[in-house]
Enzyme design. Structure first.
Site, PDB file in Angstrom:
ATOM      1  N   PHE A 142       6.438   4.760 -10.191  1.00 51.63           N
ATOM      2  CA  PHE A 142       7.421   4.014 -10.329  1.00 51.63           C
ATOM      3  C   PHE A 142       8.737   4.583 -11.099  1.00 51.63           C
ATOM      4  CE2 PHE A 142       9.983   0.153 -11.832  1.00 51.63           C
ATOM      5  CZ  PHE A 142      10.167  -0.560 -10.813  1.00 51.63           C
ATOM      6  N   ASP A 211      -1.180   3.170 -15.299  1.00 61.54           N
ATOM      7  CA  ASP A 211      -0.333   1.958 -15.155  1.00 61.54           C
ATOM      8  C   ASP A 211      -0.829   1.146 -13.908  1.00 61.54           C
ATOM      9  OD1 ASP A 211       1.604   0.263 -13.871  1.00 61.54           O
ATOM     10  OD2 ASP A 211       3.462   1.667 -14.284  1.00 61.54           O
ATOM     11  N   TYR A 236       3.511 -10.318 -14.475  1.00 61.86           N
ATOM     12  CA  TYR A 236       4.247 -11.175 -13.325  1.00 61.86           C
ATOM     13  C   TYR A 236       4.019 -11.010 -12.040  1.00 61.86           C
ATOM     14  CZ  TYR A 236       7.547  -7.185 -13.941  1.00 61.86           C
ATOM     15  OH  TYR A 236       7.998  -5.931 -14.044  1.00 61.86           O
ATOM     16  N   LYS A 237       3.123 -10.004 -11.604  1.00 65.66           N
ATOM     17  CA  LYS A 237       2.730  -9.926 -10.209  1.00 65.66           C
ATOM     18  C   LYS A 237       1.504 -10.321  -9.962  1.00 65.66           C
ATOM     19  CE  LYS A 237       5.087  -5.446  -9.530  1.00 65.66           C
ATOM     20  NZ  LYS A 237       5.771  -5.338 -10.882  1.00 65.66           N
ATOM     21  N   ARG A 385       7.212  -4.217   2.763  1.00 66.74           N
ATOM     22  CA  ARG A 385       5.972  -4.382   2.067  1.00 66.74           C
ATOM     23  C   ARG A 385       5.547  -5.877   1.891  1.00 66.74           C
ATOM     24  NH1 ARG A 385       6.208  -2.542  -4.002  1.00 66.74           N
ATOM     25  NH2 ARG A 385       7.277  -4.434  -4.281  1.00 66.74           N
TER      26      ARG A 385
END
Length: 413
Positions: A142, A211, A236-237, A385
């Protein structure tokens, strides 16, 4: 309905009926299916973007109402002690710990993923022996992780070398201080070998920082068993903590006395209220704290984690693989030939909890899917996605997403 589609519908219903996690779906606030324009009912929204922002759990609003009206509104400053605000970063960290395979006392919640990446990398290079002046990063990481790694390198006199994740184990050498690796690639959904890469880094004398943003809450993670040194992740995922929810930092217990944070804030001081001009770090996980905790978002996350109280992560992984297998099967059966190509690995050992499809005009396709009630996202220039959150995604959702995708592609062919 075509014969293939009818057979898939029967299978989806059977799989949903046998789903051990089916009851967990009721713990989330999901689209009711009512047409707010007054035009009657419409199909319930299929939400396949939990790999960007998880759904709201039903326990969050009552908990925040209590926090705001009583703990903040009435108790005010007393809530730091009486309501347990002060210890929330470690308490919530201990709730996340089982989801990442960590014993208590090694996870602290606070700040953003980017800030925690910075803490972990600088602390790691400070631990490294003299002469180890290289930070390895996953080349497909990322972007922020790469930005932070380069900043940490500039500040510490190190260099950054970006490599494909599969090559990190072989390339680590006597100059390597630490490698920063994504457990799951955010574009493709590829799952990397946490255990094997960590072991190889250790054989080379380097530290491993992982990560977990796209893996924690979607598949088993074994930080302690696999000897990981540092790990960071957002909440938050797949942990459903809400937009901007604080991230977490894992520091392996035996490394904690040597953890020299580059951000020594008053909240990580051994005696924070002593207000001493000199810094003395706290023991254990609190050493990873910096400033005043983000109490409202932290306690919203605490409430969101209640959905995990009786959920087994292996069951989540089984359903994740089942959902992504079924979705890929549905896309192959229903989508026009040649219009989409999966870039997510077929092998279970190499797949996270999302399916990424290469598709011409991906942005327009996703906008039309969203208008039809199927919400995913896309990454430029051409990747659709679809994130599958096993706690609330059904097999019938996977089928409908594939059906709507096929219809959109037929219409744009």
């Amino acid at each position: 309905m075509l014969p293939d589609e009818a057979a898939l519908a029967v299978r989806a219903a059977e799989l949903d009926a046998a789903d051990r996690l089916a009851a967990v779906r009721r713990r989330f606030v999901l689209h009711s299916g009512t047409d707010e324009s007054g035009g009657g009912d419409r199909p319930e929204q299929v939400y396949l973007d939990g790999n960007s922002l998880g759904a709201l759990s039903t326990g969050v609003l009552p908990r925040l109402t209590e926090v705001i009206t009583r703990e903040w509104g009435e108790l005010r400053i007393r809530s730091w002690e009486e309501s347990g605000w002060w210890t929330a970063p470690e308490r919530v960290g201990d709730r996340i710990a089982p989801l990442v395979g960590a014993a208590p006392g090694q996870v602290v919640v606070g700040d953003s993923t980017s800030v925690n990446v910075f803490k972990a990398l600088v602390a790691a290079v400070r631990m490294a022996p003299r002469g180890r002046d290289e930070i390895l990063v996953d080349a497909a990481t990322f972007p922020t992780d790469g930005y932070i790694a380069r900043s940490a390198a500039r500040l510490t006199g190190h260099t950054v070398r970006a490599l494909p994740a599969a090559e990190l184990a072989a390339e680590a050498g006597p100059r390597t201080a630490v490698a920063l690796v994504n457990h799951v690639d955010f574009r493709t959904g590829r799952l990397h070998d946490l255990r094997g890469i960590t072991a190889a880094l250790h054989r080379a004398g380097a530290l491993a920082a992982w990560d977990l943003c796209h893996s924690a809450g979607a598949l088993p993670v074994a930080l302690d068993a696999d000897g990981v040194d540092f790990a960071v992740g957002c909440t938050y995922k797949y942990l459903n903590g809400g937009p901007g929810a604080p991230a977490y930092l894992y520091v392996r217990r035996d490394l904690q006395p040597r953890f020299d944070s580059p951000l020594p804030g008053w909240n990580s001081h051994a005696d924070p209220f002593g207000m001493a001009p000199g810094y003395e770090p706290a023991d254990g996980a609190p050493r990873g704290r910096v400033g005043t905790p983000e109490i409202l978002s932290l306690l919203a996350l605490d409430a969101a984690l209640d959905v995990w109280d009786d959920v087994a992560v292996p069951d989540v992984r089984d359903k994740s693989l089942g959902l992504t297998d079924f979705f890929l099967e549905c896309v192959a059966a229903l989508a026009p030939a040649g219009r989409v190509e999966s870039i997510t690995p077929r092998a279970h050992a190499e797949r996270g909890s999302q399916v990424s499809l290469r598709c011409a005009g991906a942005g327009d396709v996703m906008r039309e899917l969203t208008a039809r009630g199927v919400v995913g996202d896309y990454r430029r220039p051409d990747v659709l996605r679809f994130g599958f959150t096993p706690l609330y995604t059904r097999y019938t959702d996977a089928l409908r997403a594939a059906r709507e995708l096929a219809a959109v592609l037929e219409g744009t062919g």
